[in-house]
Design a protein around this motif. Structure first.
Motif, PDB file in Angstrom:
ATOM      1  N   PHE A  61       0.887  -1.178   0.000  1.00  0.00           N
ATOM      2  CA  PHE A  61       0.000   0.000   0.000  1.00  0.00           C
ATOM      3  C   PHE A  61       0.920   1.221   0.000  1.00  0.00           C
ATOM      4  CE2 PHE A  61      -2.098   3.331   2.513  1.00  0.00           C
ATOM      5  CZ  PHE A  61      -3.316   3.448   1.842  1.00  0.00           C
ATOM      6  N   ILE A  62       0.806   2.078  -0.996  1.00  0.00           N
ATOM      7  CA  ILE A  62       1.713   3.236  -1.068  1.00  0.00           C
ATOM      8  C   ILE A  62       1.164   4.327  -0.163  1.00  0.00           C
ATOM      9  CG2 ILE A  62       2.830   4.932  -2.585  1.00  0.00           C
ATOM     10  CD1 ILE A  62       2.760   2.767  -4.772  1.00  0.00           C
ATOM     11  N   GLY A  63       1.624   4.264   1.075  1.00  0.00           N
ATOM     12  CA  GLY A  63       1.148   5.161   2.116  1.00  0.00           C
ATOM     13  C   GLY A  63       1.714   4.676   3.430  1.00  0.00           C
ATOM     14  N   PRO A  64       1.240   5.235   4.542  1.00  0.00           N
ATOM     15  CA  PRO A  64       1.774   4.820   5.835  1.00  0.00           C
ATOM     16  C   PRO A  64       1.232   3.468   6.280  1.00  0.00           C
ATOM     17  CG  PRO A  64       0.080   6.463   6.111  1.00  0.00           C
ATOM     18  CD  PRO A  64       0.242   6.284   4.639  1.00  0.00           C
ATOM     19  N   LYS A  65       1.687   3.034   7.447  1.00  0.00           N
ATOM     20  CA  LYS A  65       1.207   1.768   8.013  1.00  0.00           C
ATOM     21  C   LYS A  65      -0.269   1.903   8.404  1.00  0.00           C
ATOM     22  CE  LYS A  65       5.563   0.371  10.149  1.00  0.00           C
ATOM     23  NZ  LYS A  65       6.312   1.640  10.268  1.00  0.00           N
ATOM     24  N   ALA A  66      -0.997   0.794   8.352  1.00  0.00           N
ATOM     25  CA  ALA A  66      -2.429   0.806   8.685  1.00  0.00           C
ATOM     26  C   ALA A  66      -2.670   1.379  10.082  1.00  0.00           C
ATOM     27  CB  ALA A  66      -2.989  -0.614   8.587  1.00  0.00           C
TER      28      ALA A  66
ATOM     29  N   TYR B 241       5.897   7.457  12.471  1.00  0.00           N
ATOM     30  CA  TYR B 241       5.243   7.553  11.168  1.00  0.00           C
ATOM     31  C   TYR B 241       6.253   7.487  10.022  1.00  0.00           C
ATOM     32  CZ  TYR B 241       1.959   9.476   7.733  1.00  0.00           C
ATOM     33  OH  TYR B 241       1.149   9.667   6.656  1.00  0.00           O
ATOM     34  N   SER B 242       5.904   6.798   8.935  1.00  0.00           N
ATOM     35  CA  SER B 242       6.709   6.914   7.707  1.00  0.00           C
ATOM     36  C   SER B 242       5.771   7.071   6.526  1.00  0.00           C
ATOM     37  CB  SER B 242       7.629   5.711   7.529  1.00  0.00           C
ATOM     38  OG  SER B 242       6.886   4.553   7.344  1.00  0.00           O
ATOM     39  N   SER B 243       6.256   7.729   5.470  1.00  0.00           N
ATOM     40  CA  SER B 243       5.509   8.097   4.248  1.00  0.00           C
ATOM     41  C   SER B 243       5.324   9.621   4.236  1.00  0.00           C
ATOM     42  CB  SER B 243       4.141   7.417   4.157  1.00  0.00           C
ATOM     43  OG  SER B 243       3.550   7.711   2.898  1.00  0.00           O
ATOM     44  N   LEU B 244       4.428  10.114   3.368  1.00  0.00           N
ATOM     45  CA  LEU B 244       4.103  11.540   3.375  1.00  0.00           C
ATOM     46  C   LEU B 244       2.998  11.769   4.406  1.00  0.00           C
ATOM     47  CD1 LEU B 244       3.449  12.470  -0.383  1.00  0.00           C
ATOM     48  CD2 LEU B 244       5.624  12.096   0.751  1.00  0.00           C
ATOM     49  N   GLY B 245       2.939  12.964   4.934  1.00  0.00           N
ATOM     50  CA  GLY B 245       1.828  13.292   5.821  1.00  0.00           C
ATOM     51  C   GLY B 245       1.677  14.796   5.911  1.00  0.00           C
ATOM     52  N   THR B 246       0.494  15.213   6.313  1.00  0.00           N
ATOM     53  CA  THR B 246       0.256  16.647   6.481  1.00  0.00           C
ATOM     54  C   THR B 246      -0.269  16.891   7.876  1.00  0.00           C
ATOM     55  OG1 THR B 246      -0.241  16.921   4.149  1.00  0.00           O
ATOM     56  CG2 THR B 246      -1.074  18.621   5.629  1.00  0.00           C
ATOM     57  N   VAL B 247       0.397  17.779   8.602  1.00  0.00           N
ATOM     58  CA  VAL B 247      -0.063  18.119   9.940  1.00  0.00           C
ATOM     59  C   VAL B 247      -0.766  19.474   9.831  1.00  0.00           C
ATOM     60  CG1 VAL B 247       0.602  18.414  12.341  1.00  0.00           C
ATOM     61  CG2 VAL B 247       1.893  16.840  10.880  1.00  0.00           C
ATOM     62  N   GLU B 248      -2.071  19.450  10.139  1.00  0.00           N
ATOM     63  CA  GLU B 248      -2.870  20.672   9.992  1.00  0.00           C
ATOM     64  C   GLU B 248      -2.934  21.432  11.303  1.00  0.00           C
ATOM     65  OE1 GLU B 248      -5.926  19.454   6.410  1.00  0.00           O
ATOM     66  OE2 GLU B 248      -6.755  19.615   8.422  1.00  0.00           O
ATOM     67  N   PHE B 249      -2.731  22.744  11.199  1.00  0.00           N
ATOM     68  CA  PHE B 249      -2.794  23.605  12.384  1.00  0.00           C
ATOM     69  C   PHE B 249      -3.769  24.749  12.149  1.00  0.00           C
ATOM     70  CE2 PHE B 249       1.682  22.102  12.386  1.00  0.00           C
ATOM     71  CZ  PHE B 249       1.774  21.578  13.677  1.00  0.00           C
ATOM     72  N   LEU B 250      -4.293  25.273  13.230  1.00  0.00           N
ATOM     73  CA  LEU B 250      -4.977  26.568  13.175  1.00  0.00           C
ATOM     74  C   LEU B 250      -4.029  27.581  13.789  1.00  0.00           C
ATOM     75  CD1 LEU B 250      -8.618  25.727  14.332  1.00  0.00           C
ATOM     76  CD2 LEU B 250      -7.851  26.279  12.018  1.00  0.00           C
TER      77      LEU B 250
END
Ligand code: ADP
Length: 462
Positions: free
Chosen positions: A118-123, A284-293
């Protein structure tokens, strides 16, 4: 923008790489993934529903398989159909794109059980971050600043008034499994609390099959700022700067920019490091986005982490010169990050406008046949779309039909390019939001960079 050759563009194409990648998606993101695979020399399998026979990804993938009926529950969301397609074609990896199965932990587990990457992070990471209330608790534990709110999910409606009182009005009720802006209600006083809770719960139950809600302080007039992180299996995590995504309608993004014109280099470093901490705290491994206000006083709060490639990844690519999809594929193949934090340099400014097939005034979807299509081009313009002249926009799927991206040495140049590119963009036969984007670009507050998540409400009243 002219650039010197970047050492960040080293991607592996060696023997360890995937033999064949199945793309479990459609539209512009399917083409974006095909592009990356072509450059990496990896053959692709496209899957499509009966409504998508004439779609470009069907023509451009090396092989194609029809996976079912038009309704996405019977095709793009059908795990058995997609796994069967991978097995029949011998694909050893699946790229889920965004939406559909991209953040479905069960799908990632099924892929693994079938010997498909699965091209993404771990389940486990998809599951943890997919539950926003649990993600919040994890971040509190790891000392990442979060919006003040409930400790875990709301278990009893009787506790609502006391909880809201403790946090202080206004508050926002949010669905733990929420996404796409659904299952959220802002509550300004006690009398609205119970009905808002019940409405949000019902909406969340229908949309996500989970009625669990939590409560947060409602931050007035914030900016939505998100940080792109990339992480490998060896424990290296790097941030690629932020994206400003405050121009939203109904909590759905319309225009994104990189970098944000409001952050100082120190704030950028600090938010970047916080995002890295959030990701590395869970391994965590892979791409990810951390959203902030980000509030008016420069305080920022973790909101959620998205565990997929984002629609707006393009603006980060623009200012870093890093191909995020190729990198994502490399990371899934267990390659190490080919750069360190110090190698990441930002140049210029990049803006993306989401082009939707919708009425620019009523915002109602406008599916139908595109009679004529002329794509803009020229220096500093990138168009990601699967639409073409003669293509029929289906009513079954999202109304976003493309993303127009412009680069400039600075923000005013990127805006000027966006304006002329939108003016050069002809789509006839259906309605689009191009006129709305042109108006936003003319807006004084937009030009001055005075952005908050309430921009569109004020803009509508002007
Ligand atoms: P989703 O996953 O449904 O997109 P998010 O948690 O990312 O939900 O929130 C979407 C948008 O809702 C944010 O960009 C912001 O505009 C608004 N929002 C969410 N939480 C808050 C909050 N606590 N205060 C103010 N606005 C919020």
């Amino acid at each position: 923008m002219a650039r010197s050759f970047s050492p960040l563009s080293r991607y592996e194409t060696g023997e360890f790489m995937f033999k064949k990648i199945l793309i479990a998606n459609r539209g512009e993101i399917a083409l974006r993934i095909i592009n990356a695979c072509k450059e990496l020399g990896i053959p692709t399998v496209g899957v499509y529903s009966v409504a998508d026979r004439e779609s470009l990804h069907v023509k451009l993938a090396d092989e194609c398989i029809c996976i079912g009926a038009a309704a996405s529950s019977k095709s793009y969301l059908s795990i058995p159909a997609i796994i069967a397609a991978a097995e029949i074609t011998g694909a050893d990896a699946i790229h889920p794109g965004y939406g559909f199965l991209a953040e479905n932990a069960h799908f990632a587990e099924v892929c693994k059980a079938c010997g498909i990457t699965f091209i993404g992070p771990k389940a486990e990471h998809i599951r943890l971050m997919g539950n926003k209330s649990r993600a919040r608790d994890t971040m509190i534990h790891k000392k990442v600043p979060v919006v003040p709110g409930s400790d875990g999910p709301i278990t009893n409606e009787a506790e609502l008034p006391e909880l809201a009182e403790g946090i202080g009005y206004p508050v926002i009720l949010k669905a733990s499994s929420g996404g796409g802006g659904k299952g959220m209600r802002i509550v300004r006083e006690k009398s609205e609390l119970l009905s808002a809770y019940n409405m949000a719960r019902t909406e969340a139950g229908a949309a996500f099959g989970d009625e669990t809600m939590y409560m947060e302080k409602y931050i007035e007039n914030p900016r939505h700022i998100e940080v792109q992180i990339v992480a490998d299996n060896a424990g290296n995590t790097v941030h690629l700067g932020e994206r400003e995504c405050s121009i939203q309608r109904n909590h759905q993004k319309l225009i994104e920019e990189a970098l944000s014109s409001v952050l100082t280099p120190e704030q950028r470093r600090e938010m970047g490091n916080t995002a890295k901490k959030a990701a590395s705290a869970i391994g965590y491994s892979s791409l990810g986005t951390v959203e902030f206000l980000l509030d008016g006083d420069g305080r920022y709060y973790f909101m959620e982490m998205n565990t997929r490639i984002q629609v707006e990844h393009t603006v980060t690519e623009g200012v870093t010169d890093i191909d995020l999809v190729k990198l994502q594929i490399n990371l899934a193949a267990e390659a190490k990050l080919p750069f360190t934090q110090r190698d990441v340099k930002f140049a210029g400014h990049c803006i993306e406008c989401r082009i939707n097939a919708e009425d620019p005034v009523s915002f109602m979807p406008s599916p139908g046949r595109i009679e004529a299509f002329h794509a803009p081009g020229g220096l500093g313009v990138r168009l990601e779309t699967a639409a073409y002249s003669g293509y029929t926009v289906s009513p079954y799927y999202d109304s976003m039909i493309g993303k127009l991206i412009t680069f400039g040495h600075d923000r005013p140049e990127a805006i000027a390019r966006m304006k002329r590119a939108l003016e050069m963009f002809f789509i006839e036969g259906i309605k689009t939001n191009i006129p709305m984007h042109l108006k936003i670009l003319e807006d004084e507050d937009f030009q001055a960079g005075n952005l908050t998540t309430h921009f569109m409400e004020r803009f509508a009243r002007k």
